[in-house]
Design an enzyme around this catalytic site. Structure first.
Site, PDB file in Angstrom:
ATOM      1  N   SER A 154       4.216  -0.250  -1.724  1.00 23.30           N
ATOM      2  CA  SER A 154       4.218  -0.833  -3.073  1.00 23.30           C
ATOM      3  C   SER A 154       5.487  -0.446  -3.824  1.00 23.30           C
ATOM      4  O   SER A 154       6.030  -1.243  -4.601  1.00 23.30           O
ATOM      5  CB  SER A 154       2.978  -0.365  -3.844  1.00 23.30           C
ATOM      6  OG  SER A 154       3.016   1.045  -4.057  1.00 23.30           O
TER       7      SER A 154
ATOM      8  N   HIS B 222       0.849  -1.189   0.000  1.00 21.21           N
ATOM      9  CA  HIS B 222       0.000   0.000   0.000  1.00 21.21           C
ATOM     10  C   HIS B 222       0.879   1.231   0.000  1.00 21.21           C
ATOM     11  O   HIS B 222       1.839   1.333   0.771  1.00 21.21           O
ATOM     12  CB  HIS B 222      -0.906   0.004   1.229  1.00 21.21           C
ATOM     13  CG  HIS B 222      -1.742   1.246   1.356  1.00 21.21           C
ATOM     14  ND1 HIS B 222      -1.642   2.114   2.428  1.00 21.21           N
ATOM     15  CD2 HIS B 222      -2.688   1.779   0.542  1.00 21.21           C
ATOM     16  CE1 HIS B 222      -2.488   3.113   2.265  1.00 21.21           C
ATOM     17  NE2 HIS B 222      -3.137   2.935   1.139  1.00 21.21           N
ATOM     18  N   SER B 223       0.603   2.181  -0.907  1.00 17.02           N
ATOM     19  CA  SER B 223       1.293   3.462  -0.939  1.00 17.02           C
ATOM     20  C   SER B 223       2.803   3.258  -1.101  1.00 17.02           C
ATOM     21  O   SER B 223       3.253   2.589  -2.027  1.00 17.02           O
ATOM     22  CB  SER B 223       0.952   4.248   0.335  1.00 17.02           C
ATOM     23  OG  SER B 223       1.392   5.578   0.243  1.00 17.02           O
ATOM     24  N   LEU B 224       3.603   3.801  -0.189  1.00 14.04           N
ATOM     25  CA  LEU B 224       5.056   3.666  -0.284  1.00 14.04           C
ATOM     26  C   LEU B 224       5.489   2.211  -0.216  1.00 14.04           C
ATOM     27  O   LEU B 224       6.505   1.825  -0.808  1.00 14.04           O
ATOM     28  CB  LEU B 224       5.725   4.471   0.840  1.00 14.04           C
ATOM     29  CG  LEU B 224       7.255   4.459   0.868  1.00 14.04           C
ATOM     30  CD1 LEU B 224       7.832   5.088  -0.390  1.00 14.04           C
ATOM     31  CD2 LEU B 224       7.781   5.161   2.120  1.00 14.04           C
TER      32      LEU B 224
END
Length: 694
Positions: free
Chosen positions: A328, A324-326
């Site tokens: 990924s 999720h977010s960073l």
């Protein structure tokens, strides 16, 4: 005549116990174990193992219960130990009207008093709890707990029945507790989930463990709703999701103390929030802390994988990863630096060493001929210099080989000019889809290489990555899922303008980029592969099998406006033609009327077929009708998937932007896509295909 005999005493039925657990510090927050786990704990107790240090796995193997200590311990992550209790009697608590279990010892006293009251039919029994509270058994259906107004004082006053009475219940079946049945024992697939910035992962400031618990719970309901046939035929069990936490390891390095020294005292809470969350992005772009982050993520996933195999020796499924977010971006950088098959690569290198060496020597000859230095070919052959070695040469190396100053200058100028050309033309590694060029490693420049892009020192789309030693994973992920991901933005900032359509992650053949339309952190990937074509991302089907009503209404209104426009244009066209037609004699009125009628009929037929015009085809239909080649990053399948916003979210995009970035943990549509793609690799499909899904 004798009096009728009074009815005999009621028959006593032993109470059915159920096991509960409570988090440390949560005094009245008791949660029930599933029916499956409670029965397993009760069997272990009945078998006389209570006095032994017996460990009973619960919650799908994610927690162990130490029966003797009455403790529940997390297996895969760090968490405070929870208290465990075998519960039979409950009283209503002060908060949210939830029932709280009595202690096991006092529950046994209540049960004995209840048994005597039922057997002898003698009620209004009064008992005193260890905390000097009074419980009165009026009858089987009315039992009350009285809390004294004041505690016992120095005068020795006894507890009374004053204070607000609380209801007492016997047996878990008499309280409104939602007790799950339990999870399937069979695990088909394992998914590691990596969080983004900060310790909190959703708008309620919950940890990655709690958010993944929600994601897992939604997956169970989606399996029951959409994979019922496969479950009934015992083809599938469940998918296990395990959280991966790197934030605590990063902030335990002492960096928080260093930041505290330089943080200004004003707007204290905001500054600490920034230090704890947003600065994680800057930490990842620092070579020092980037190494800490990638080491933590890789080692933690490897540790969890080995521990999972130890506890599930019969597991034969695949492993996928989600970020999720960073998180990924961290996973993407790790995956681009994985080695596809080290053993096979070594074998192929040994087998082709002679051929590649001779080819490299021939290429060096070509370069020397181009520079009119053919007389030095023998020197380079003697030193076994190929093209790659040539571009690593320095002036000192050439001097040691006996190359005079003039030829040295020519060779060094050629190497430097080619290196500059490489830096400019391959600003994005493997982005030249036409040439399939091999990207340059930061430690190596080989501008004319025509080797296959897959053997490129494992630095695929790696331009601009922070200089770090990226660890290897102990497994090959099946699919990589990115939620609300900024990968596209970071690649662009690093200088990667295009991604080679033939590029795929070395060890992972599946990649899905899933985002909410209002997510301010999410970026697309497909336009970097197909930059010359404008097309929409794939619309994720609603888990109930249709588009959300407001989206259908929007499409319907759009289609209606197109129809009205076409009808209006058709009517104006007929009116204009009749207005500009020259006046006809009266004797030709009949033929003119016939022509007008024919034109009107033709116009009506044209108006009745508006859907045949290309401009009226909805975008989704266009997309399905003409398949788009988005390269091999996801095995030739689409990569970008957009969620459908909720009706309330469509009123104000900015208001729901933050929620859009944090919505994935409880999104049924997201979970269903993950399950569908995972089980599709095993040849198992949904009970009924959802519209719009591939």
């Amino acid at each position: 005549m004798s009096d009728p005999q009074p009815p005999g005493p009621a028959r006593y039925e032993p109470v059915s116990p159920h096991w509960f657990h409570r988090r440390a510090g949560a005094r009245e927050r008791w949660e029930p174990f599933s029916n499956q786990d409670s029965e397993r704990l009760e069997r272990a107790r009945a078998a006389g193992k209570e006095n032994e240090d017996v460990v009973v796995p619960t919650s799908g193997g994610r927690y162990d219960v130490h029966l003797k200590k009455r403790q529940r311990v997390a297996v895969y992550w760090e968490e405070e130990v929870s208290e465990v209790r075998r519960c039979t009697w409950f009283y209503k608590g002060d908060k949210d009207n939830k029932y709280i279990p009595y202690s096991e010892a006092f529950s046994e006293e209540l049960e004995e008093a209840y048994m005597v009251a039922v057997t002898l039919d003698e009620w209004k029994k009064k008992l005193e709890s260890p905390s000097r509270e009074v419980i009165i058994l009026h009858n089987p259906k009315l039992m009350v707990h009285y809390q004294p107004v004041a505690a016992s004082d120095d005068w020795g006053s006894t507890p009374t029945e004053q204070g607000r009475p609380r209801t007492v219940k016997r047996g878990v079946e008499n309280i409104a507790a939602e007790i799950p049945n339990g999870e399937p024992l069979q695990i088909d697939h394992l998914v590691f989930v990596v969080h983004g910035i900060g310790p909190a992962c959703d708008i309620r400031f919950r940890s990655i463990v709690q958010c993944v618990n929600d994601f897992r719970a939604v997956s169970h309901s989606m399996l029951q709703a959409h994979f019922r046939k496969a479950q009934e035929q015992q083809q599938i069990g469940r998918v296990e999701f395990l959280p991966v936490n790197w934030h605590s390891a990063l902030h335990s390095t002492g960096v928080d103390v260093d930041l505290e020294r330089i943080t200004l005292p004003s707007i204290n809470r905001l500054r600490h929030f920034i230090n704890d969350t947003i600065l994680d992005v800057f930490f990842y772009n620092s070579s020092t802390y980037c190494q800490t982050i990638v080491d933590t993520v890789a080692s933690e996933m490897n540790r969890l994988y080995e521990l999972f195999l130890q506890r599930n020796p019969l597991f034969s499924g695949g492993v996928s990863i989600a970020g999720h977010s960073l998180g990924s971006l961290i996973l993407f950088d790790l995956l681009t630096n994985q080695k596809a098959d080290p053993e096979e690569d070594e074998h192929s290198e040994e087998g082709s060493r002679t051929a590649s060496s001779s080819r490299g020597t021939e290429e060096v000859k070509d370069i020397l001929q181009k520079l009119e230095l053919s007389e030095y070919c023998d020197v380079f052959e003697k030193e076994k210099m190929d093209r790659q070695a040539l571009f690593l040469c320095t002036e000192e190396n050439l001097k040691e080989m006996g190359i005079p100053l003039g030829p040295r200058m020519k060779i060094l100028h050629y190497i430097s000019s080619k290196a500059e050309t490489q830096d400019q033309s391959t600003a994005a590694p493997r982005t030249s889809g036409e040439q399939g060029a091999k990207p340059a490693s930061p430690s190596q420049h080989d501008p004319d290489s025509t080797d296959d892009a897959r053997n490129c020192q494992y630095r695929d789309v790696g331009l601009g990555q922070v200089s770090a030693n990226y660890p290897q994973l102990n497994y090959k992920p099946t699919i990589f899922f990115a939620f609300g991901s900024p990968i596209g933005m970071f690649l662009t900032v690093r200088g990667v303008k295009r991604i080679n359509p033939n590029y795929s992650l070395p060890t992972c053949k599946g990649f899905f980029n899933i985002f909410h339309p209002f997510d301010p952190v999410a970026y697309r990937i497909e336009p970097m592969i197909v930059p010359d074509l404008e097309f929409e991302p794939m619309l994720l089907p609603h888990h109930k099998g249709r588009k959300r009503m407001h989206l259908e209404l929007k499409e319907g209104l759009t289609r209606m406006s197109v129809d009205l426009k076409n009808n209006l244009l058709g009517s104006l066209r007929v009116a204009w033609q009749s207005f500009t037609r020259a006046p006809l004699p009266a004797v030709e009125a009949g033929s003119a009327d016939a022509e007008a009628e024919a034109e009107a009929e033709a116009s009506a037929e044209q108006q009745q077929q508006p859907d045949t015009k290309p401009e009226e085809t909805p975008p989704a239909v266009k997309e399905e009708a003409t398949p788009i080649n988005v390269g091999m990053l996801n095995g030739g399948n689409r990569i970008d998937y957009v969620l459908q916003e909720k009706p309330i979210e469509s009123f104000n995009e900015y208001l729901f932007a933050l929620q859009g970035h944090l919505c994935y943990w409880e999104s049924e549509d997201t979970v269903l896509l993950v399950l569908k793609e995972i089980y599709q690799t095993q040849g198992i499909t949904l009970d009924q295909p959802l519209p719009g899904s591939h």
